[in-house]
Design an enzyme around this catalytic site. Structure first.
Site, PDB file in Angstrom:
ATOM      1  N   SER A  19       0.832  -1.203   0.000  1.00  9.51           N
ATOM      2  CA  SER A  19       0.000   0.000   0.000  1.00  9.51           C
ATOM      3  C   SER A  19       0.862   1.247   0.000  1.00  9.51           C
ATOM      4  CB  SER A  19      -0.889   0.007   1.256  1.00  9.51           C
ATOM      5  OG  SER A  19      -1.535   1.257   1.435  1.00  9.51           O
ATOM      6  N   TYR A  41      -2.873  -1.253  10.103  1.00  9.55           N
ATOM      7  CA  TYR A  41      -2.864  -1.609   8.682  1.00  9.55           C
ATOM      8  C   TYR A  41      -1.583  -1.124   8.009  1.00  9.55           C
ATOM      9  CZ  TYR A  41      -4.303  -1.589   3.758  1.00  9.55           C
ATOM     10  OH  TYR A  41      -4.370  -1.768   2.397  1.00  9.55           O
TER      11      TYR A  41
END
Length: 282
Positions: A174, A187
């Site tokens: 990400s 996350y």
């Protein structure tokens, strides 16, 4: 310009693509050229979002697909139908990547069904917002790492018994691995681990001529968003990107295809950045 995203929220974890408004755009935008002809790919989290778009694109490029998903049966069946509409085959496997035995079983079922495994895409993930580290529970921290990191490791461990020379592993990380995110602390931390894992395994597998690369998307309109964010933050999602909009899954999938096929034969240990214009470290 994609349609604007209205306020919405889903209480079910993981989110459902069938309940999103507008529906994410997953369909491939160009004719295929057989870049994965004769190949078999296993995609975790392949029922929706980036996983679905990647699966359907791989099918257009003549790969056979195995899709591992948690429990989103309707989304998975729709993905299977889209793959079959491309003239390919799809095996659906239901299970949790936090379970090492399940990961091994998924690989075994794939090889049993199709006779081989050439591409592993690690994409299944867990994401929940948390703005205060002191409120991050042990259970939530564990779920993030067990899904996003342990699951990737378990899948690679199982796949390496079957991947031939020339095979490819593609890990989805990400933009938050590079920028951080103050409301996605757990996350973002797992995605940083995935980036390091990708680079480590690329070096580790050089001798076996198996390439390991990654993709680090920016804000993308997937079930993660209405599931993990309050409705008011979902409205207009993606405007924080330099392009001032969310990406669509079919804008990310070509990066995964590139890394899965021979077009990227001189690349390993690399991360691609389809993120709407954010300039981040390589």
């Amino acid at each position: 310009m994609p349609p604007s995203i209205p306020a919405q929220h889903q209480d079910t974890t993981p989110g459902r693509e069938t309940e999103m408004t507008p529906a994410p755009d997953y369909k491939p935008r160009y004719p295929g050229s057989g870049r994965l002809a004769g190949k078999v790919a296993l995609i975790t989290g392949g029922d929706s979002g980036i996983g679905r778009a990647t699966a359907v694109l791989f099918a257009r490029e003549k790969a056979k697909l195995a899709i591992l998903y948690l429990d989103e049966d309707r989304d998975a069946k729709e993905t299977k139908a889209a793959i079959e509409a491309e003239g390919s085959e799809c095996l659906l496997i239901r299970g949790d990547v936090r379970d090492k035995a399940l990961c091994a079983d998924a690989v075994a079922k794939t090889v049993e069904a199709f006779g081989r495994l050439d591409v592993l895409v690690n994409n299944a993930a867990h994401q929940m917002e948390e703005n205060d580290l002191q409120n991050l529970s042990e259970a939530e921290l564990a779920k993030h790492f067990e899904t996003n990191v342990y699951g990737y490791v378990y899948m690679m461990q199982a796949a390496l018994d079957h991947l031939p020379e020339g095979a490819a592993i593609v890990n989805v990380t990400s933009v938050n691995s590079y920028k951080g995110n103050d409301s996605l602390i757990a996350y973002s931390s797992t995605k940083g681990a995935i980036t390091a894992l990708t680079r480590s395994m690329a070096s580790n597998l050089l001798g076996r001529k198996i390439r390991v690369n990654g993709v680090a998307p920016g804000p993308v309109w997937t079930p993660f968003i209405p599931m993990s964010m309050p409705a008011e933050k979902v409205e207009g999602f993606g405007k924080q990107a330099p392009m001032e909009r969310a990406g669509q899954p079919n804008e990310i999938a070509p990066a995964l295809l590139f890394l899965a096929c021979e077009d990227s034969s001189y690349m390993t240990g690399q991360i691609l950045h389809p993120n709407g214009g954010s300039i981040v470290g390589a």
